[in-house]
Design an enzyme around this catalytic site. Structure first.
Site, PDB file in Angstrom:
ATOM      1  N   GLU A 267       0.437  -1.123   0.104  1.00 38.91           N
ATOM      2  CA  GLU A 267      -0.017  -0.307  -0.191  1.00 38.91           C
ATOM      3  C   GLU A 267       1.362   1.552   0.012  1.00 38.91           C
ATOM      4  O   GLU A 267       1.079   2.009   1.234  1.00 38.91           O
ATOM      5  CB  GLU A 267      -1.192   0.093   1.436  1.00 38.91           C
ATOM      6  CG  GLU A 267      -1.893  -1.345   0.630  1.00 38.91           C
ATOM      7  CD  GLU A 267      -3.031  -1.197   1.554  1.00 38.91           C
ATOM      8  OE1 GLU A 267      -3.024  -0.206   3.121  1.00 38.91           O
ATOM      9  OE2 GLU A 267      -3.588  -1.768   2.486  1.00 38.91           O
TER      10      GLU A 267
ATOM     11  N   GLU B  94      -4.786  -8.911   1.775  1.00 43.19           N
ATOM     12  CA  GLU B  94      -5.283  -8.340   2.732  1.00 43.19           C
ATOM     13  C   GLU B  94      -7.281  -8.769   2.141  1.00 43.19           C
ATOM     14  O   GLU B  94      -7.547  -7.736   1.433  1.00 43.19           O
ATOM     15  CB  GLU B  94      -5.072  -6.753   2.874  1.00 43.19           C
ATOM     16  CG  GLU B  94      -3.629  -7.467   3.889  1.00 43.19           C
ATOM     17  CD  GLU B  94      -3.006  -5.867   4.204  1.00 43.19           C
ATOM     18  OE1 GLU B  94      -3.743  -5.240   4.845  1.00 43.19           O
ATOM     19  OE2 GLU B  94      -2.013  -5.518   4.249  1.00 43.19           O
TER      20      GLU B  94
END
Ligand code: FCB
Length: 486
Positions: free
Chosen positions: A179, A387
């Protein structure tokens, strides 16, 4: 042999749809969130140590000093993973543990921890999936300017080489960054994450350097890893939706898609920054100077698989002049925006949807749409859900159990969305539940529990929640159980 009487023959349950052959079942953690042992074996502070020790930055003054003590308990944790039937474990490497100042030779004691962890996983038949960077820049590199400085990409390439050398023979799947949007825009924009700077131009510079560091690391990994190894990056692609069908809201969605998603997918997967992003942010950075010759070729070195993280969709509008926006991101409120150039966009929570303890709306269709959008925009790109999961207010019952039916429902809905996307043509190779166990949830400290395994932080006892048993069953079946069976 007696024939079974048709009137008492067991009813045949409808055949459950199997996940694709080879589909990988895993769970994920990140170094600063679980390891603890912050000052052991030569480790020096990362930006998250500094940030969490700064009063007022993290809920309750919590820090990752001890966290889930994974550094000392990894053997038991791997045994638990094996017991649950996990096939893969996604963890991240703490840069300041293996190269404390972010420069120079590696510290063997730091490398040894990861060597031992990987050996333990392999021994248990669990595939290690290593992420080089999950937000924890060595503090010394931040002191030298951090990600807004181009030289940090040199440091990252060196660090990638150290890790490929140390673990390349044993780790088959490598992820450069987790991210990068959060590192750039929460770290240097809204300041709700380390290092807590609130400089919109620096945030954009950081984004470019994270892209460049990714590309340079891919080159290093490709050079050093055996041919069969897989390289990847994990993005939190925002599933952006306009609040209404108005042209203004469509423009809000376009803007957030540009600075939230295409700022990474553009250069990484197409070798160019999107024109609209450059226009939206031209008053903040001179892109023609920031992006140097050869950068785009470096950033767009192909990855073998794209990791996507998904929790909740992003609903946006463009308020009329005079009206103010509402909130700016799900990761924590700040008076500073994490959306340089699009600060005027407003963020909303969908009405009528259930929410998690993070107040994030539960919306499995968002994951389906995300997987289908990426498949449409980048046909043939293998994907991995790196995730997905939810925080709820879990507690241990007097009988010592943790019942988390909401998490089971969340996981069921989202795995069903993955199956639907696969059926409709998305090449999804695996799913990693966030998280293996409760841990340090960044600015929220220990107040939010995302684990499928409960951690009693006082005793460090692990208690698999009901969802862990449910997930185990899914893995064993390689299919979802009938709804309601938990
Ligand atoms: C993601 C992060 C992960 C965790 C989850 C809840 O953005 O990658 O570390 O905090 O959110």
């Amino acid at each position: 042999m007696t024939a079974v009487r048709p009137d008492i023959a067991p009813k045949q349950a409808p055949e459950a749809t199997q996940f694709p052959t080879g589909f990988v079942w895993g769970a994920a953690t990140a170094a600063y969130q679980v390891e603890g042992a912050a000052a052991e074996d030569g480790r020096t502070p990362s930006i998250w140590d500094t940030f969490s020790h700064t009063p007022g930055k993290v809920h309750n003054g919590d820090t990752g000093d001890i966290a889930a003590d994974h550094y000392h308990r990894f053997r038991d944790d791997v045994a638990l993973m094996k017991q649950l039937g996990l096939k893969a474990y996604r963890f991240s490497i703490s840069w300041s543990r293996v190269q404390p100042t972010g420069r120079g030779p590696a510290v063997e004691r730091g490398l040894d921890f990861y060597r031992k962890l990987v050996d333990e996983l392999l021994e248990a038949d669990i595939a290690p999936v290593a992420t080089l960077y999950h937000w924890d820049l060595p503090q010394e590199l931040e002191d030298a300017g951090g990600w807004p400085q181009r030289v940090t990409t040199d440091r990252f390439a060196d660090y990638a080489a150290i890790m490929a050398g140390a673990l390349g023979d044993r780790v088959a799947t490598w992820t450069t960054f987790n991210e990068p949007w959060c590192s750039a825009f929460l770290g240097y924009g809204s300041g709700v994450h380390a290092p807590g700077r609130t400089e919109p131009a620096a945030a954009l510079r950081a984004a470019h350097h994270l892209n460049l560091a990714h590309g340079r690391a891919i080159e290093v990994l490709r050079d050093q890893l055996p041919a069969g190894a897989q390289t990847s990056v994990t993005l939190n692609l925002h599933q952006v939706r306009p609040l209404t069908a108005s042209a203004a809201d469509a423009d809000a969605a376009r803007r957030i898609d540009a600075v939230g998603n295409r700022i990474f997918t553009g250069p990484m997967l197409r070798g160019e920054y999107p024109e609209d992003l450059l226009a939206d942010t031209a008053h903040l950075v001179d892109w023609s100077k920031l992006v140097q010759d050869g950068d785009l070729a470096a950033i767009s070195r192909p990855v073998d698989v794209l990791g996507v993280n998904y929790y909740t969709p992003t609903l946006v509008s463009l308020p009329e002049k005079g009206e103010s926006g509402s909130g700016n991101d799900v990761h924590g409120a700040s008076e500073f925006s994490p959306w340089p150039g699009s600060e005027h966009v407003a963020f909303h929570l969908a009405e009528g949807k259930e929410r998690t303890a993070m107040n994030w709306s539960i919306d499995p269709d968002g994951l389906y749409n995300l997987l289908m959008d990426v498949t449409r925009d980048h046909p043939g790109l293998p994907l991995m859900v790196t995730e997905n999961g939810a925080a709820f207010d879990d507690y241990v019952s007097p009988e010592g159990r943790v019942e988390d039916p909401e998490r089971i429902a969340y996981l069921h809905g989202h795995l069903d969305a993955v199956q639907r996307a696969v059926a409709d043509g998305a090449d999804v190779r695996g799913y990693f539940l966030w998280s293996l166990m409760d841990n340090f949830e960044w600015a929220y400290g220990y107040s939010k529990r995302f684990g499928t395994v409960y951690v009693d932080y006082g005793s460090q006892r692990r208690i698999p929640k009901a969802s862990a048993h449910w997930y185990s069953d899914v893995i064993r079946r390689h299919a979802l159980p009938p709804a309601g069976l938990s």
